[in-house]
Design a protein around this motif. Structure first.
Motif, PDB file in Angstrom:
ATOM      1  N   ALA A 166       0.282   7.908  13.885  1.00  0.00           N
ATOM      2  CA  ALA A 166       0.728   8.957  13.006  1.00  0.00           C
ATOM      3  C   ALA A 166       2.391   9.836  13.662  1.00  0.00           C
ATOM      4  O   ALA A 166       2.956  10.295  12.887  1.00  0.00           O
ATOM      5  N   ALA A 167       2.422   9.805  14.794  1.00  0.00           N
ATOM      6  CA  ALA A 167       3.574  10.613  15.351  1.00  0.00           C
ATOM      7  C   ALA A 167       5.015  10.345  14.459  1.00  0.00           C
ATOM      8  O   ALA A 167       5.701  11.371  14.907  1.00  0.00           O
ATOM      9  N   GLN A 168       4.888   8.656  14.813  1.00  0.00           N
ATOM     10  CA  GLN A 168       6.332   8.054  14.364  1.00  0.00           C
ATOM     11  C   GLN A 168       6.072   8.193  12.939  1.00  0.00           C
ATOM     12  O   GLN A 168       7.439   7.456  12.677  1.00  0.00           O
ATOM     13  N   GLY A 169       5.308   8.351  11.803  1.00  0.00           N
ATOM     14  CA  GLY A 169       5.163   8.405  10.552  1.00  0.00           C
ATOM     15  C   GLY A 169       5.088   7.382  10.023  1.00  0.00           C
ATOM     16  O   GLY A 169       4.967   7.214   8.812  1.00  0.00           O
ATOM     17  N   THR A 170       4.050   6.650  10.927  1.00  0.00           N
ATOM     18  CA  THR A 170       3.641   5.442   9.884  1.00  0.00           C
ATOM     19  C   THR A 170       2.339   5.497   8.953  1.00  0.00           C
ATOM     20  O   THR A 170       1.735   6.253  10.485  1.00  0.00           O
ATOM     21  N   PRO A 171       2.075   4.690   8.603  1.00  0.00           N
ATOM     22  CA  PRO A 171       0.706   5.391   8.000  1.00  0.00           C
ATOM     23  C   PRO A 171      -0.192   4.381   8.846  1.00  0.00           C
ATOM     24  O   PRO A 171      -0.047   3.526   9.119  1.00  0.00           O
ATOM     25  N   SER A 172      -1.866   5.638   9.244  1.00  0.00           N
ATOM     26  CA  SER A 172      -2.541   5.135   9.426  1.00  0.00           C
ATOM     27  C   SER A 172      -3.148   3.530   9.099  1.00  0.00           C
ATOM     28  O   SER A 172      -3.652   2.474   9.335  1.00  0.00           O
ATOM     29  N   TYR A 173      -3.205   3.295   7.507  1.00  0.00           N
ATOM     30  CA  TYR A 173      -3.623   2.512   6.374  1.00  0.00           C
ATOM     31  C   TYR A 173      -2.431   1.871   6.012  1.00  0.00           C
ATOM     32  O   TYR A 173      -2.036   2.104   5.071  1.00  0.00           O
ATOM     33  N   VAL A 174      -2.234   0.533   5.941  1.00  0.00           N
ATOM     34  CA  VAL A 174      -1.059   0.001   4.581  1.00  0.00           C
ATOM     35  C   VAL A 174      -2.052  -1.535   3.954  1.00  0.00           C
ATOM     36  O   VAL A 174      -2.458  -2.316   4.818  1.00  0.00           O
ATOM     37  N   PHE A 175      -1.687  -1.152   2.475  1.00  0.00           N
ATOM     38  CA  PHE A 175      -2.358  -2.106   2.092  1.00  0.00           C
ATOM     39  C   PHE A 175      -1.796  -3.898   2.371  1.00  0.00           C
ATOM     40  O   PHE A 175      -0.158  -3.477   2.707  1.00  0.00           O
ATOM     41  N   VAL A 176      -2.753  -4.830   2.390  1.00  0.00           N
ATOM     42  CA  VAL A 176      -2.264  -5.899   2.315  1.00  0.00           C
ATOM     43  C   VAL A 176      -2.189  -6.807   1.017  1.00  0.00           C
ATOM     44  O   VAL A 176      -0.923  -7.606   0.914  1.00  0.00           O
ATOM     45  N   ASP A 177      -3.339  -7.427   0.088  1.00  0.00           N
ATOM     46  CA  ASP A 177      -3.199  -7.812  -0.324  1.00  0.00           C
ATOM     47  C   ASP A 177      -4.650  -7.471  -0.846  1.00  0.00           C
ATOM     48  O   ASP A 177      -5.658  -6.710  -0.902  1.00  0.00           O
ATOM     49  N   PHE A 178      -5.303  -8.017  -1.832  1.00  0.00           N
ATOM     50  CA  PHE A 178      -6.429  -7.531  -2.365  1.00  0.00           C
ATOM     51  C   PHE A 178      -7.027  -8.959  -2.605  1.00  0.00           C
ATOM     52  O   PHE A 178      -7.057 -10.028  -2.390  1.00  0.00           O
ATOM     53  N   VAL A 179      -8.588  -8.505  -2.675  1.00  0.00           N
ATOM     54  CA  VAL A 179      -9.619  -9.869  -2.295  1.00  0.00           C
ATOM     55  C   VAL A 179     -10.036  -9.589  -2.829  1.00  0.00           C
ATOM     56  O   VAL A 179     -10.380  -9.831  -4.174  1.00  0.00           O
ATOM     57  N   ARG A 180     -10.105 -11.834  -3.843  1.00  0.00           N
ATOM     58  CA  ARG A 180     -10.217 -12.066  -4.592  1.00  0.00           C
ATOM     59  C   ARG A 180     -11.347 -13.355  -4.645  1.00  0.00           C
ATOM     60  O   ARG A 180     -11.906 -14.424  -5.175  1.00  0.00           O
ATOM     61  N   THR A 181     -11.854 -13.522  -3.668  1.00  0.00           N
ATOM     62  CA  THR A 181     -13.191 -14.028  -2.975  1.00  0.00           C
ATOM     63  C   THR A 181     -14.156 -14.841  -4.409  1.00  0.00           C
ATOM     64  O   THR A 181     -14.539 -15.938  -4.899  1.00  0.00           O
ATOM     65  N   LEU A 182     -14.763 -13.153  -4.606  1.00  0.00           N
ATOM     66  CA  LEU A 182     -15.438 -13.511  -5.996  1.00  0.00           C
ATOM     67  C   LEU A 182     -15.297 -14.130  -6.722  1.00  0.00           C
ATOM     68  O   LEU A 182     -15.799 -14.938  -8.301  1.00  0.00           O
ATOM     69  N   PRO A 183     -14.286 -13.468  -7.826  1.00  0.00           N
ATOM     70  CA  PRO A 183     -13.144 -15.246  -8.923  1.00  0.00           C
ATOM     71  C   PRO A 183     -12.983 -16.166  -8.799  1.00  0.00           C
ATOM     72  O   PRO A 183     -13.312 -17.153  -9.052  1.00  0.00           O
ATOM     73  N   ILE A 184     -12.289 -16.753  -7.285  1.00  0.00           N
ATOM     74  CA  ILE A 184     -12.139 -17.702  -7.259  1.00  0.00           C
ATOM     75  C   ILE A 184     -13.599 -18.226  -6.912  1.00  0.00           C
ATOM     76  O   ILE A 184     -13.905 -19.749  -7.660  1.00  0.00           O
ATOM     77  N   ILE A 185     -15.132 -18.263  -6.402  1.00  0.00           N
ATOM     78  CA  ILE A 185     -15.443 -19.091  -6.863  1.00  0.00           C
ATOM     79  C   ILE A 185     -16.704 -18.708  -7.532  1.00  0.00           C
ATOM     80  O   ILE A 185     -16.678 -20.162  -7.857  1.00  0.00           O
ATOM     81  N   LEU A 186     -16.432 -18.157  -8.663  1.00  0.00           N
ATOM     82  CA  LEU A 186     -17.342 -18.211  -9.763  1.00  0.00           C
ATOM     83  C   LEU A 186     -16.113 -19.390 -10.922  1.00  0.00           C
ATOM     84  O   LEU A 186     -16.935 -20.128 -11.634  1.00  0.00           O
ATOM     85  N   LEU A 187     -15.047 -19.757 -11.115  1.00  0.00           N
ATOM     86  CA  LEU A 187     -14.309 -20.371 -11.502  1.00  0.00           C
ATOM     87  C   LEU A 187     -14.636 -21.226 -11.335  1.00  0.00           C
ATOM     88  O   LEU A 187     -14.529 -22.722 -11.879  1.00  0.00           O
TER      89      LEU A 187
END
Length: 482
Positions: A166-187
């Motif tokens: 935080a002191a360096q101006g870096t966000p504490s939580y950064v988006f990486v990807d969506f979780v697609r497990t459920l739709p892929i399993i359903l398909l």
């Protein structure tokens, strides 16, 4: 003559010793060709089998977190837009931003740079592992192209335990990807249900065969490419093993399946020769691809052109299997409907079906590759380059050559498969087999048998006893029931 022969339990006619001998001969010919090819393929697979060693590889996983950093998942509760620096100052458990920071329903988010400083999109997310909601900063490209909304499952990088983030101006939580497990399993479940419901046990066997094909790809072909095995041999051996497995497992050990396998091997050979020539002649080196550049720096053993060559061969496997098994089945069905058809006429009838299949399959390949390359096509269009330059550019040439090579291989496989099927079915087809000789020693075909079963004499209409008996109504119905 009518009482001089018996019928099988399925309504068919018992073949004569001559017909059985012809059937055995055809099966022996198929076995004489396929068994050595199968043994040669197995031996080559054993010799080419990769060691599995990853020594010397310099690629580190982007998902391998550093000490104090973890990849977490959670569900978005709400989305807000605010100054980008808020992401660095936000800590677990802090109060949510003022209501005026959140966009109203139907209102577009503020443009980047509007107001004081740049504006960023943040998603307040409930961690799946429990705890207070966290403020995840969303990548600008994701926020602009797709966006995020409440209820989305996401995977994010947790930097909160890193000292000085935080002191360096870096966000504490950064988006990486969506979780697609459920739709892929359903398909996947829906796909399996549809295939099994329509194709039944054969569909189930096809799905199991598909899993086996991926096992060969993952355990044999991909590690072999990483270790620098000959790509042409690797692709041919792996593809042949896959086709032998999936064809016989899904369709059974029959002359029909063996015919389709021979046609598939012929198509594979043509595709491999064309792919090897095209890769060298067109200088396909993967230049301009980020993935190719990454692999080129991973190991000195990896050949990008070899990977492209292997991909050209593998990409046509599914369609090639489709046309050969369909064409082989078409020949058998045509023969069963009219067992007295000559070889020439049977081949011509089957090729009429094959030509329709060729037209639709060429469209399938072209549109499949076009759909996969849509972003590249749009970029090329925006460049306003001449069509010839665009099709021969590094961005599109690989897709164009893949389409042409795969199409040529499958088109040539259709007449070859049809010819093999016609020759085999004429030798193995029981319904067109000759009947036992009558008192005069003459041999009659299936139409004569139908006439005899109606109580006829078996004589030809012209009375010379040499021509086929007229086809009766009962005989036609019996043939249709078969």
């Amino acid at each position: 003559m009518g009482a001089g022969h018996s019928h099988t339990g399925h309504g068919g006619i018992d073949p004569t010793p001559r017909a059985l001998a012809a059937r055995r001969k055809a099966n022996w010919i198929l076995a004489a060709v396929l068994v050595p090819l199968t043994l040669l393929t197995v031996v080559a697979m054993v010799l080419l089998w990769p060691s599995g060693s990853k020594d010397g590889l310099k690629l580190s996983s982007p998902y391998a977190a550093a000490p104090g950093v973890s990849f977490d998942t959670g569900t978005i509760q709400r989305v807000v837009v605010g100054p980008c620096m808020d992401g660095a100052a936000q800590a677990d458990g802090q109060a949510a931003p003022a209501p005026e920071q959140a966009p109203q329903a139907g209102q577009a988010p503020p443009a980047p740079g509007a107001g004081q400083g740049s504006q960023c999109t943040f998603a307040y997310t409930d961690p799946d592992k429990g705890g207070n909601p966290v403020k995840v900063v969303i990548n600008p490209d994701v926020a602009k192209s797709h966006g995020v909304k409440a209820g989305d499952g996401i995977r994010y990088l947790n930097l909160s335990q890193t000292q000085g983030a935080a002191a360096q101006g870096t966000p504490s939580y950064v988006f990486v990807d969506f979780v697609r497990t459920l739709p892929i399993i359903l398909l996947a479940v829906l796909y399996a249900v549809v295939v099994i419901a329509v194709a039944r046990w054969r569909g189930l066997r096809a799905l199991i065969g598909l899993l086996g094909a991926y096992a060969v790809l993952v355990s044999f072909m991909l590690p072999g490419l990483v270790e620098g095995k000959p790509p042409l041999l690797l692709a041919l051996v792996g593809s042949t093993v896959i086709m032998i497995g999936v064809l016989y497992f899904a369709h059974g050990f029959t002359a029909r399946t063996s015919t389709a396998l021979l046609g598939t091997m012929f198509g594979l050979g043509i595709t491999a020769v064309l792919a090897a020539w095209a890769t060298d002649a067109a200088n396909l080196a993967g230049v301009g691809s980020h993935d190719a550049a990454t692999l080129a720096n991973v190991s000195d053993h990896i050949s990008i052109s070899g990977i492209i060559l292997c991909g050209l061969i593998i990409s046509g496997l599914g369609v090639l299997n489709d046309v050969t098994i369909t064409q082989s089945s078409a020949v058998w069905e045509l023969w069963e409907l009219a067992p007295g058809t000559s070889r020439r006429k049977l081949f011509a009838s089957a090729m009429r079906i094959g030509r329709d299949h060729i037209a639709s399959t060429v469209y399938t390949i072209a549109f499949a590759y076009a759909g996969a390359a849509l972003p590249v096509l749009i970029i090329v269009m925006l460049y306003e380059r001449p069509l010839g330059d665009a099709l021969t550019s590094a961005e599109l040439s690989e897709e164009v050559i893949r389409t042409l090579v795969g199409s040529i291989g499958l088109v040539l496989a259709i007449p070859v498969t049809t010819l093999i099927a016609v020759l085999v079915v004429k030798a193995t087809g029981l319904r067109g087999a000759a009947l036992p000789a009558d008192d005069g020693g003459s041999v009659h075909d299936g139409a004569a048998a139908d006439h005899a079963s109606d109580g006829g004499t078996g004589a030809a209409p012209d009375g010379d006893g040499s021509g086929p008996a007229p086809e009766s109504r009962r005989g036609r119905r019996a043939e249709l029931r078969r």
